[in-house]
Every structure is written in C-alpha cells, then in structure tokens.
Design a protein around this motif. Structure first.
Motif, PDB file in Angstrom:
ATOM      1  N   GLY A 157       0.825  -1.150   0.039  1.00  0.00           N
ATOM      2  CA  GLY A 157       0.005   0.108  -0.040  1.00  0.00           C
ATOM      3  C   GLY A 157       0.835   1.471   0.044  1.00  0.00           C
ATOM      4  N   ASP A 158       1.919   0.992   0.685  1.00  0.00           N
ATOM      5  CA  ASP A 158       2.798   2.408   0.892  1.00  0.00           C
ATOM      6  C   ASP A 158       3.444   2.651  -0.450  1.00  0.00           C
ATOM      7  N   SER A 159       3.874   1.701  -1.130  1.00  0.00           N
ATOM      8  CA  SER A 159       4.377   1.807  -2.634  1.00  0.00           C
ATOM      9  C   SER A 159       3.272   2.078  -3.692  1.00  0.00           C
ATOM     10  N   ALA A 160       2.271   1.721  -3.567  1.00  0.00           N
ATOM     11  CA  ALA A 160       1.312   2.183  -4.238  1.00  0.00           C
ATOM     12  C   ALA A 160       0.839   3.639  -4.435  1.00  0.00           C
ATOM     13  N   ALA A 161       0.973   4.030  -2.860  1.00  0.00           N
ATOM     14  CA  ALA A 161       0.591   5.369  -2.528  1.00  0.00           C
ATOM     15  C   ALA A 161       1.383   6.338  -3.341  1.00  0.00           C
ATOM     16  N   TYR A 162       2.796   5.848  -3.255  1.00  0.00           N
ATOM     17  CA  TYR A 162       4.006   6.904  -3.541  1.00  0.00           C
ATOM     18  C   TYR A 162       3.802   6.941  -5.136  1.00  0.00           C
ATOM     19  N   PHE A 163       3.823   5.718  -6.020  1.00  0.00           N
ATOM     20  CA  PHE A 163       3.745   5.882  -7.215  1.00  0.00           C
ATOM     21  C   PHE A 163       2.727   6.362  -7.820  1.00  0.00           C
ATOM     22  N   ALA A 164       1.435   6.066  -7.150  1.00  0.00           N
ATOM     23  CA  ALA A 164      -0.021   6.675  -7.751  1.00  0.00           C
ATOM     24  C   ALA A 164       0.160   8.144  -7.517  1.00  0.00           C
ATOM     25  N   GLY A 165       0.425   8.570  -6.371  1.00  0.00           N
ATOM     26  CA  GLY A 165       0.744   9.877  -6.116  1.00  0.00           C
ATOM     27  C   GLY A 165       1.558  10.805  -7.021  1.00  0.00           C
ATOM     28  N   LYS A 166       2.736   9.799  -7.213  1.00  0.00           N
ATOM     29  CA  LYS A 166       3.487  10.656  -8.083  1.00  0.00           C
ATOM     30  C   LYS A 166       3.135  10.875  -9.693  1.00  0.00           C
ATOM     31  N   TRP A 167       2.449  10.008  -9.963  1.00  0.00           N
ATOM     32  CA  TRP A 167       2.048   9.953 -11.525  1.00  0.00           C
ATOM     33  C   TRP A 167       0.663  10.428 -11.665  1.00  0.00           C
ATOM     34  N   PHE A 168      -0.345  10.274 -10.698  1.00  0.00           N
ATOM     35  CA  PHE A 168      -1.495  10.755 -10.862  1.00  0.00           C
ATOM     36  C   PHE A 168      -2.152  11.712  -9.903  1.00  0.00           C
ATOM     37  N   GLY A 169      -1.210  11.916  -8.699  1.00  0.00           N
ATOM     38  CA  GLY A 169      -1.866  12.767  -7.665  1.00  0.00           C
ATOM     39  C   GLY A 169      -2.226  14.354  -7.975  1.00  0.00           C
ATOM     40  N   ARG A 170      -3.221  14.653  -7.691  1.00  0.00           N
ATOM     41  CA  ARG A 170      -3.954  15.989  -8.090  1.00  0.00           C
ATOM     42  C   ARG A 170      -4.220  16.823  -6.761  1.00  0.00           C
ATOM     43  N   HIS A 171      -4.940  16.077  -5.868  1.00  0.00           N
ATOM     44  CA  HIS A 171      -5.364  16.710  -4.592  1.00  0.00           C
ATOM     45  C   HIS A 171      -4.501  16.151  -3.200  1.00  0.00           C
ATOM     46  N   THR A 172      -4.183  17.097  -2.681  1.00  0.00           N
ATOM     47  CA  THR A 172      -3.312  16.821  -1.585  1.00  0.00           C
ATOM     48  C   THR A 172      -4.136  16.442  -0.322  1.00  0.00           C
ATOM     49  N   LEU A 173      -3.715  15.376   0.451  1.00  0.00           N
ATOM     50  CA  LEU A 173      -4.313  14.598   1.541  1.00  0.00           C
ATOM     51  C   LEU A 173      -4.208  15.404   2.872  1.00  0.00           C
ATOM     52  N   ALA A 174      -2.944  15.828   3.206  1.00  0.00           N
ATOM     53  CA  ALA A 174      -2.611  16.548   4.381  1.00  0.00           C
ATOM     54  C   ALA A 174      -1.689  17.518   4.086  1.00  0.00           C
ATOM     55  N   ALA A 220      -5.208   4.631  -3.913  1.00  0.00           N
ATOM     56  CA  ALA A 220      -4.485   3.356  -4.554  1.00  0.00           C
ATOM     57  C   ALA A 220      -3.910   2.734  -3.462  1.00  0.00           C
ATOM     58  N   ALA A 221      -3.436   3.255  -2.524  1.00  0.00           N
ATOM     59  CA  ALA A 221      -3.047   2.304  -1.343  1.00  0.00           C
ATOM     60  C   ALA A 221      -4.078   1.332  -0.979  1.00  0.00           C
ATOM     61  N   CYS A 222      -5.368   1.891  -0.709  1.00  0.00           N
ATOM     62  CA  CYS A 222      -6.550   0.985  -0.147  1.00  0.00           C
ATOM     63  C   CYS A 222      -6.604  -0.265  -1.355  1.00  0.00           C
ATOM     64  N   LEU A 223      -6.699   0.463  -2.390  1.00  0.00           N
ATOM     65  CA  LEU A 223      -7.023  -0.781  -3.500  1.00  0.00           C
ATOM     66  C   LEU A 223      -5.904  -1.789  -3.584  1.00  0.00           C
ATOM     67  N   ALA A 224      -4.607  -1.221  -3.495  1.00  0.00           N
ATOM     68  CA  ALA A 224      -3.744  -2.312  -3.645  1.00  0.00           C
ATOM     69  C   ALA A 224      -3.569  -3.377  -2.577  1.00  0.00           C
ATOM     70  N   ALA A 225      -3.933  -2.766  -1.097  1.00  0.00           N
ATOM     71  CA  ALA A 225      -4.169  -3.615  -0.077  1.00  0.00           C
ATOM     72  C   ALA A 225      -5.263  -4.638  -0.430  1.00  0.00           C
ATOM     73  N   PHE A 226      -6.474  -4.358  -1.112  1.00  0.00           N
ATOM     74  CA  PHE A 226      -7.373  -5.287  -1.232  1.00  0.00           C
ATOM     75  C   PHE A 226      -7.049  -6.278  -2.283  1.00  0.00           C
ATOM     76  N   ALA A 227      -6.227  -5.852  -3.470  1.00  0.00           N
ATOM     77  CA  ALA A 227      -5.614  -6.549  -4.318  1.00  0.00           C
ATOM     78  C   ALA A 227      -4.533  -7.748  -3.673  1.00  0.00           C
ATOM     79  N   ALA A 228      -3.862  -7.316  -2.680  1.00  0.00           N
ATOM     80  CA  ALA A 228      -2.721  -7.887  -2.126  1.00  0.00           C
ATOM     81  C   ALA A 228      -3.297  -9.185  -1.167  1.00  0.00           C
ATOM     82  N   SER A 229      -4.537  -8.544  -0.424  1.00  0.00           N
ATOM     83  CA  SER A 229      -5.566  -9.605   0.174  1.00  0.00           C
ATOM     84  C   SER A 229      -5.783 -10.806  -0.524  1.00  0.00           C
TER      85      SER A 229
END
Length: 273
Positions: free
Chosen positions: A148-165, A179-188
């Motif tokens: 999830g951490d890796s997915a968040a990093y790459f998705a944020g880098k490539w597609f990120g438009r809205h800041t989280l915090a 993306a992290a939540c979806l990646a975790a779902f797929a990983a499970s």
C-alpha cells in the motif's frame, strides 16, 4: 532513487526470509533490537542532550512489555502499567529537587509516548507469529502495509492532484491514499489465493478483503502521525537507518496503528469458532 530501490529490495528479501524461515528466538531478538533502535531515534528527535539514565528506563520497560506481550496480553498490560508507574514516580522525585515542573511534564510525556509508540510498532509481531498460520499472517500484514505504501507513492507521483494533508506531508495525495487501499485489497486476494489458501468467497475471506483497506488506512495514519512528530521538531527524517529511506521510524511507522489492530482482528474475528 537507485540506492533507495537496492536497499529496499535487500531489506524486503531479508524480511521475507525471516518471516517464513527465521527461528522464533531470532525473530524475538531482532524485534527487541529494532525496538531499542526505534526508541533511540525517538529520543534523539525530542531531546537534544543524550542522557543514559533518561533513555534507560523507558527502554527497559519497552523491552519488558514487548517480551511480556509475546507471553500474553495480560502480562503485557502489567508490564506497561509498571513502566508508567515507575516513570511517574521518577518524575515526582526529580522535580522536587530542582523545581523544574514544566521539564518534568515534557519528559514524562515524551518518554511514555515513545515507549507506547514503539510497543505499537513491534509489540504485536511475535504474538501474530504465534497464531495459527502466524508466519503467513505476518507476511500478509507486511504485504498490506508496504505494498500500500508503494502504491501510494507511485500513484501520488503519477496521478496525484489533490493533497491529503498538505501541512503534515505535502507530497501525500488523495489519489495515492485511494491507490494504497485498492492495492491492499488486491494484495489480500493474492495472499488468499497463493499463500494463505483461503477461499476469497468464504466468510473469513470476505472479512479479510473488507478489512485490508482498513489496515492500509491505519498504516497511512501511522505514517502521517510520524510526520507530525518530525515536523514538530523541524526534521525531515527520523534518522539514517536505511540508505535512501531515512530512519527506522520512517520505514516502519505504518505498523504503529495497523499492527495491533491486525492482531486483534485475526484473534477475535477470524479465529473464533
């Protein structure tokens, strides 16, 4: 980036071997060592002057608590309570000598936070291993957090438009979080099919799939909380534990909230009759 990738691959290979094949005592010893290293990073983050006696007591009760939790949760609570009481007593005695009451409150607040924080990071790893299919479940936890951490990093880098915090971590985005939540779902699902051999459509399989994004969300909050700790001290990294990755706390911060919750979920939602 190259150094970051190489260090990450080596660390992932070592962690995978330890998870599936490492002797139980080696895992416990490594967890205790990492707990001490994490607390030392925490102490250095909040205290400019290194003092052996200030660090020794929280570290002792951190080691005692992590070891006690590996025996039973009841012993873990007792160890944590003893640590809290001992620190309270120390910070009643010391300011009564020099009158530094604000300093005493700051010290005990940081010491307790550091001790409990490190217990959250490492205290539930060995109890997870001790469950039925414990090593496979520990691998699932690590998979959910770090994929999830890796997915968040790459998705944020490539597609990120809205800041989280933005004030806490300017580079984290809503797109990366999703993306992290979806990646975790797929990983499970991957884990159930190829490692855990759990039917995704069974009751336990559905529970795992639904819980996996929650683990990812808790890991993200753990990451953000560690960013708050660093920003409060105007630091970019908590240390230099892993080349290209920053300190130990920077790498395992996602476990602080997700690891205890994962243990309780497995213990009380999947292992019940």
């Amino acid at each position: 980036m190259k150094t970051r990738i190489i260090a990450g691959v080596i660390a992932a290979a070592l962690v995978t071997w330890l998870t599936f094949s490492g002797p139980h005592l080696l895992i416990l010893a490594l967890i205790l060592a990492l707990g001490v290293m994490a607390y030392l990073e925490f102490d250095k983050l909040f205290f400019s002057t290194p003092k052996f006696w200030r660090k020794s007591m929280p570290i002792f009760f951190l080691l005692l608590t992590v070891t006690a939790i590996s025996v039973s949760l009841e012993w873990g609570w007792i160890a944590m309570w003893l640590g809290m009481v001992t620190l309270f007593i120390r910070h009643v005695v010391l300011p009564s000598r020099d009158g530094d009451f604000p300093g005493a409150v700051h010290h005990i607040s940081m010491e307790l936070l550091g001790m409990w924080y490190c217990v959250g990071l490492f205290g539930f790893v060995v109890p997870i291993v001790q469950l039925e299919m414990g090593r496979q479940l520990l691998f699932l936890l690590l998979l959910l957090v770090f994929v999830g951490d890796s997915a968040a990093y790459f998705a944020g880098k490539w597609f990120g438009r809205h800041t989280l915090a933005v004030r806490v971590s300017p580079k984290k985005t809503v797109e990366g979080s999703v993306a992290a939540c979806l990646a975790a779902f797929a990983a499970s699902i991957f884990w159930m099919k190829f490692i855990g051999h759990v039917d995704p459509l069974s009751a336990n399989g559905i529970r795992l799939m639904l819980f996996s994004p929650i683990v990812s969300g808790l890991a993200q909050f753990g990451d953000l909380f560690e960013s708050v700790l660093k920003r409060s001290q105007h630091k970019k990294d908590s240390g230099s534990f892993l080349p290209g990755h920053g300190g130990l706390l920077d790498r395992v911060d996602g476990l602080a909230l997700s690891s205890p919750m994962f243990y309780f979920f497995i213990r009380y939602c999947l292992e019940r009759p």
